[in-house]
Scaffold this active site. Structure first.
Site, PDB file in Angstrom:
ATOM      1  N   LYS A   1      -7.105  -6.888  20.578  1.00 16.42           N
ATOM      2  CA  LYS A   1      -8.175  -6.472  21.496  1.00 16.42           C
ATOM      3  C   LYS A   1      -8.014  -4.966  21.713  1.00 16.42           C
ATOM      4  O   LYS A   1      -6.955  -4.498  22.132  1.00 16.42           O
ATOM      5  CB  LYS A   1      -8.029  -7.214  22.827  1.00 16.42           C
ATOM      6  CG  LYS A   1      -8.923  -6.699  23.966  1.00 16.42           C
ATOM      7  CD  LYS A   1     -10.358  -7.144  23.788  1.00 16.42           C
ATOM      8  CE  LYS A   1     -11.209  -6.750  24.984  1.00 16.42           C
ATOM      9  NZ  LYS A   1     -10.887  -7.496  26.209  1.00 16.42           N
TER      10      LYS A   1
ATOM     11  N   SER B   1     -10.163  -0.962  22.641  1.00 13.24           N
ATOM     12  CA  SER B   1     -11.323  -0.292  23.241  1.00 13.24           C
ATOM     13  C   SER B   1     -12.374  -0.021  22.167  1.00 13.24           C
ATOM     14  O   SER B   1     -12.034   0.317  21.026  1.00 13.24           O
ATOM     15  CB  SER B   1     -10.902   1.034  23.867  1.00 13.24           C
ATOM     16  OG  SER B   1      -9.973   0.852  24.899  1.00 13.24           O
TER      17      SER B   1
ATOM     18  N   THR C   1     -12.511   3.301  26.163  1.00  7.59           N
ATOM     19  CA  THR C   1     -13.934   3.515  26.404  1.00  7.59           C
ATOM     20  C   THR C   1     -14.141   4.178  27.748  1.00  7.59           C
ATOM     21  O   THR C   1     -15.042   5.009  27.922  1.00  7.59           O
ATOM     22  CB  THR C   1     -14.686   2.176  26.359  1.00  7.59           C
ATOM     23  OG1 THR C   1     -14.405   1.516  25.121  1.00  7.59           O
ATOM     24  CG2 THR C   1     -16.185   2.394  26.470  1.00  7.59           C
ATOM     25  N   ALA C   2     -13.305   3.829  28.721  1.00  8.32           N
ATOM     26  CA  ALA C   2     -13.400   4.451  30.044  1.00  8.32           C
ATOM     27  C   ALA C   2     -13.272   5.963  29.933  1.00  8.32           C
ATOM     28  O   ALA C   2     -14.059   6.720  30.522  1.00  8.32           O
ATOM     29  CB  ALA C   2     -12.312   3.890  30.961  1.00  8.32           C
TER      30      ALA C   2
ATOM     31  N   HIS D   1     -11.105  -2.813  35.060  1.00  7.43           N
ATOM     32  CA  HIS D   1     -10.728  -4.186  35.362  1.00  7.43           C
ATOM     33  C   HIS D   1     -10.734  -4.500  36.857  1.00  7.43           C
ATOM     34  O   HIS D   1     -11.633  -4.105  37.584  1.00  7.43           O
ATOM     35  CB  HIS D   1      -9.376  -4.512  34.708  1.00  7.43           C
ATOM     36  CG  HIS D   1      -9.380  -4.378  33.219  1.00  7.43           C
ATOM     37  ND1 HIS D   1     -10.463  -4.730  32.441  1.00  7.43           N
ATOM     38  CD2 HIS D   1      -8.438  -3.911  32.355  1.00  7.43           C
ATOM     39  CE1 HIS D   1     -10.182  -4.508  31.171  1.00  7.43           C
ATOM     40  NE2 HIS D   1      -8.965  -4.015  31.089  1.00  7.43           N
TER      41      HIS D   1
END
Length: 284
Positions: free
Chosen positions: A53, A55, A107-108, A151
């Site tokens: 998993k 980004s 991505t943040a 999150h």
């Protein structure tokens, strides 16, 4: 089969059934739980596990041995990263400030840089990378001026005496009218990725049909131990896009990466070796 994903409730909820041997004919999973900064670096090295998993913003650096999958990721509305500061009454400018982010490939952080290019063209003083669970205490204790959180921090930041300066998801949706693409699953191309997609979707089907079955597994790994917060996290980040991105989800990813390339924030993206939702994507 080796897999690495975060201990966050959305990931453990999605993968609970597969990780616990509840999916018929699916191979046994050897799970490693890791912060997103670690998974992004594993993907970039090319020496990582079978499934990861990562980004969405890390895709330009994905090793050529991996392909992107349309299932198991995090994409939606009202679920974007927040820029947090201490809860002071005066207005706050980020110009010349020290900011913590969860990963330089997240991505943040990419959304943050796109937002900065519009709203703080003079730039900030310093960017430092901290595990996301350390960011809010660092803001509270005055070690940094502001922090980018993801999150469950969306639900818990008031308990640290902090305030949200900017909701980057809200900004993105107003800019593009698109859902925000946060994370996704990649798998080695040497493995039949159609099988992996089916196993992920079967695991998610099981989670939705038996919503309480994964509770102990989710809470065993959750960094926020309040079940109500974990459930809010799942409700926000696990949705139809987690099952399959579809055309809209794919388009949201393309727009994000196109905008980042226009600002020279990421290298040119070559999607000739990646397949999203069985649709080859080429961004010029």
């Amino acid at each position: 089969m080796d897999i690495v994903f975060s201990p966050c409730p959305n990931d453990t909820f999605i993968f609970h059934a597969w990780a616990n041997g509840l999916i018929p004919n699916a191979p046994k999973l050897n799970v490693t739980y890791a912060d997103i900064d670690i998974t992004n670096k594993l993907a970039e090295s090319g020496d990582g596990p079978d499934i990861l998993k990562i980004s969405i913003a890390a895709l330009p650096w994905v090793h050529e041995s991996y392909g992107f999958l349309p299932s198991g990721g995090a994409l939606g509305r009202g679920c974007g990263p927040l820029i947090l500061t201490q809860n002071v009454k005066k207005s706050v400018s980020l110009a010349g400030k020290k900011i913590a982010v969860p990963s330089e490939r997240s991505t943040a952080y990419l959304l943050f840089r796109l937002w900065l290019s519009q709203h703080v063209p003079e730039g900030v003083k310093e960017i430092c990378v901290l595990p996301f669970h350390e960011i809010m205490p660092a803001i509270r204790d005055g070690k940094i001026d502001a922090g980018l959180v993801i999150h469950e921090a969306r639900f818990t930041y008031p308990s640290y005496g902090l305030r949200s300066l900017v909701d980057l998801g809200d900004w993105w949706e107003k800019e593009t009218s698109l859902p925000i693409p946060l994370g996704g699953i990649i798998a080695k191309k040497s493995i039949d990725r159609n099988n992996i997609i089916n196993w992920i979707q079967s695991s998610l089907d099981h989670a939705w049909k038996h919503p309480s079955a994964s509770k102990s597994y989710v809470m065993e790994h959750a960094q926020e131990l309040d079940w109500k917060v974990a459930q809010e996290h799942i409700d926000l980040y696990v949705n139809s896009f987690s099952y399959s991105l579809g055309v809209k989800g794919c388009y949201a990813i393309m727009v994000l990466l196109e905008r980042a390339m226009e600002k020279n924030l990421i290298p040119p993206v070559n999607f000739s070796s990646l397949l999203i939702n069985q649709i080859p994507i080429n961004i010029k």
